[in-house]
Scaffold this active site. Structure first.
Site, PDB file in Angstrom:
ATOM      1  N   SER A   1       6.939  -0.528  12.829  1.00 24.90           N
ATOM      2  CA  SER A   1       5.713   0.012  13.409  1.00 24.90           C
ATOM      3  C   SER A   1       4.976  -1.118  14.115  1.00 24.90           C
ATOM      4  O   SER A   1       5.077  -2.271  13.722  1.00 24.90           O
ATOM      5  CB  SER A   1       4.854   0.605  12.299  1.00 24.90           C
ATOM      6  OG  SER A   1       4.717  -0.337  11.254  1.00 24.90           O
TER       7      SER A   1
ATOM      8  N   LYS B   1       5.204   4.546  13.411  1.00 22.42           N
ATOM      9  CA  LYS B   1       5.971   3.928  14.495  1.00 22.42           C
ATOM     10  C   LYS B   1       5.455   4.313  15.873  1.00 22.42           C
ATOM     11  O   LYS B   1       5.324   3.475  16.743  1.00 22.42           O
ATOM     12  CB  LYS B   1       7.425   4.362  14.397  1.00 22.42           C
ATOM     13  CG  LYS B   1       8.166   3.732  13.251  1.00 22.42           C
ATOM     14  CD  LYS B   1       9.657   3.947  13.466  1.00 22.42           C
ATOM     15  CE  LYS B   1      10.439   3.567  12.247  1.00 22.42           C
ATOM     16  NZ  LYS B   1      10.906   4.746  11.517  1.00 22.42           N
TER      17      LYS B   1
ATOM     18  N   CYS C   1      -2.129  -2.416   3.257  1.00 23.96           N
ATOM     19  CA  CYS C   1      -1.914  -1.337   4.238  1.00 23.96           C
ATOM     20  C   CYS C   1      -2.332   0.009   3.648  1.00 23.96           C
ATOM     21  O   CYS C   1      -2.320   1.018   4.359  1.00 23.96           O
ATOM     22  CB  CYS C   1      -0.469  -1.288   4.689  1.00 23.96           C
ATOM     23  SG  CYS C   1       0.389  -2.857   4.550  1.00 23.96           S
TER      24      CYS C   1
ATOM     25  N   HIS D   1       0.288   1.607  13.877  1.00 26.42           N
ATOM     26  CA  HIS D   1      -0.061   1.234  12.502  1.00 26.42           C
ATOM     27  C   HIS D   1      -1.191   0.200  12.486  1.00 26.42           C
ATOM     28  O   HIS D   1      -0.965  -0.983  12.230  1.00 26.42           O
ATOM     29  CB  HIS D   1       1.203   0.696  11.815  1.00 26.42           C
ATOM     30  CG  HIS D   1       1.037   0.349  10.368  1.00 26.42           C
ATOM     31  ND1 HIS D   1       0.108   0.938   9.538  1.00 26.42           N
ATOM     32  CD2 HIS D   1       1.713  -0.540   9.591  1.00 26.42           C
ATOM     33  CE1 HIS D   1       0.215   0.410   8.326  1.00 26.42           C
ATOM     34  NE2 HIS D   1       1.173  -0.482   8.329  1.00 26.42           N
TER      35      HIS D   1
END
Ligand SMILES: [Zn+2]
Lengths: 385, 132
Positions: free
Chosen positions: A207, A328, A83, A332
């Site tokens: 998210s 959120k 991520c 994401h």
């Protein structure tokens, strides 16, 4: 080393883009960034992405995006750090320009997640964790964060609803961001009622899976000084790593890589946390927001949640976070997130954040986290006038 | 993905909780990692853990990843082994609402994953409540 400036930004709306694939999303963001920068050519392209192979069957995004964007021949590679892929791509772009190896560099973060089913996306995201020792036992990314949140509540005596301000702030800010995935106000009651995903983490702590792309154009800061426009300089760029598996950490409630990365960044920028006007943190889950605030020196151990309860994380607070909705509410799209964060910091420093504008923002920090804290990349941007 | 070759490679740690011990500083290591995390010396001497420990944290998973649908909801935990290291595993033989931080647990060998109805079944450690 040369000073590096961000001279252009672009982003797509985050959401479910049925009609667009990786190429179209990337193109939309990078064309917007190049238009904003006023450039028609670049020396290199770095594409941040985590899951294109797993979720869409397409790897080799460096060449793919370059070709599709009419940049054939340019140096181009994909960068992956779970991520944290978006900020990792920015880091490489920064290194290239700062080191004098390239002048104009395009950085794109892109992710296409909604072609996959929920369980497929969940399984793919878990690849950021330890496959043999976490995922093999049925751990999801949510579950790993739930383990941290439960322990945090136990050690510091917080209740579940104490985490609500992170969600409420993010969604309140997302309401005013046209690029955000969600435009809905969240009340404490809605938070309390939200469906449990892996207890104590509910749907509103998490998210969403999403599609999106964001891009920035980098150039030597000297090129834009004296142009009359504000110069947004990358004052720090720092990467740090930790164990991939949470169980291997000395103290799972301390994000050591986040602390290392933040303090390296402060050192490079020659500032302390008290000089940061806003912090785009990696609030993939509410607990990550709390731990990031502590690691980056905005709250003492166990007091990240207290900071949120005291109202200090809103645009009017001491350290505004998720100012455009965060992970959120903006959404994401994992490999794109790190670039979205930086685009939003640039909007704030330029004074283009609209209703969410942090007053007189001059120093902005973005922190992108790969996995459950194993790769952490911090950038500090400063507006030089 | 539950590959037969991977299951075979991991058999000692998964079936018998075999980790390593550092000859230099004495640290017990699990999962095995071949370099001591405490003193960075090479550490490849096998060490069999007792399988006793306590729950450091836990969560019940309602939205499982692909491959775990038929087990959901299930409870996972970070378990602190009595020799020091922590590991991640599922809890078994216990209702989710009975689990608490600090609960004494012990290792058992169970099915941990399957690849579809016809696929390979992987076995490995889970933990159940321990008396006394
Ligand atoms: Zn040692």
């Amino acid at each position: 080393m040369r000073d590096v400036a961000i001279i252009g930004i672009g982003q797509t709306k985050v959401g479910e883009h049925w009609e667009k694939d990786l190429r179209h999303l990337s193109l939309e963001a990078l064309q917007a960034a190049m238009r904003d920068a006023g450039v028609e050519h670049v020396d290199a392209l770095y594409v941040g992405n985590m899951l294109s192979g797993e979720l869409t069957g397409q790897e080799h995004l460096g060449a793919l995006v370059a070709d599709f964007a009419g940049l054939r021949g340019v140096e181009a590679v994909k960068v992956e750090a779970a991520c944290g892929s978006g900020a990792a791509a920015l880091r490489l772009g920064y290194v290239a320009v700062a080191g004098g190896l390239a002048d104009v560099v395009l950085v794109v973060g892109v992710e296409k997640m909604t072609d996959a089913t929920g369980p497929e996306a969940t399984a793919a995201l878990a690849m950021a964790a330890d496959a043999d020792h976490e995922v093999a036992h049925g751990l999801t990314f949510v579950a790993l964060n739930a383990l941290l949140m439960r322990r945090y509540m136990y050690e510091y005596g917080y209740k579940k609803e104490d985490f609500a301000p992170f969600t409420i702030n993010a969604h309140a800010n997302g309401m005013n961001n046209p690029y955000a995935m969600f435009h809905m106000k969240v009340t404490p009651e809605a938070y309390a009622r939200a469906r449990m995903i892996a207890d104590p983490i509910n749907l509103l702590d998490s998210s969403p899976v999403a599609d999106g792309a964001a891009a920035v154009v980098l150039a030597p800061a000297d090129w834009v000084r004296g142009s009359g426009k504000p110069v947004i300089r990358i004052a720090a760029s720092a990467v740090a790593t930790d164990t991939v598996a949470i169980h291997d950490r000395r103290d799972p409630l301390v994000l050591e890589a986040a602390a290392l990365s933040a303090w390296r960044a402060y050192q490079q920028a020659d500032i302390g946390p008290e000089e940061v006007d806003l912090f785009e943190l990696h609030d993939a889950f509410s607990i990550m927001a709390a731990l990031s605030l502590e690691a980056a020196g905005f709250a003492r151990r166990g007091e990240g949640v207290r900071l949120a309860l005291d109202g200090e994380i809103t645009p009017q607070g001491r350290i505004p976070v998720a100012t455009m909705g965060g992970l959120k509410a903006r959404g994401h799209p994992v490999g794109a997130t790190g670039v979205y964060q930086v685009v939003e910091v640039v909007q704030q420093l330029r004074g283009e954040a609209g209703a969410n504008q942090v007053p007189d923002a001059r120093v902005g920090m973005a922190q992108n986290i790969g996995g459950s804290g194993a790769t952490v990349i911090t950038h500090i941007l400063i507006r030089d006038c | 993905m539950s590959l037969p070759s991977k299951n075979w490679r991991l058999r000692n740690q998964r079936y018998r909780l075999v980790g390593e011990i550092c000859e230099k500083c004495g640290a017990a290591i699990f999962p095995p990692r071949d370099v001591c995390p405490e003193c960075e010396a090479p550490a490849q001497t096998p060490y069999v853990f007792s399988g006793r420990g306590e729950v450091y944290s836990y969560s019940t998973v309602y939205h499982p990843p692909a491959g775990f649908e038929k087990y959901a909801p299930y409870t996972v935990a970070l378990v602190r082994l009595e020799e020091g290291p922590m590991l991640t595993a599922q809890l078994t033989d216990v209702a989710p609402e009975e689990v608490h931080i600090g609960m004494p647990v012990e290792m058992v060998t169970r099915q941990i994953q399957t690849d579809g109805d016809e696929g390979v079944i992987a076995y490995g450690y889970k933990f159940r409540p321990r008396m006394g």
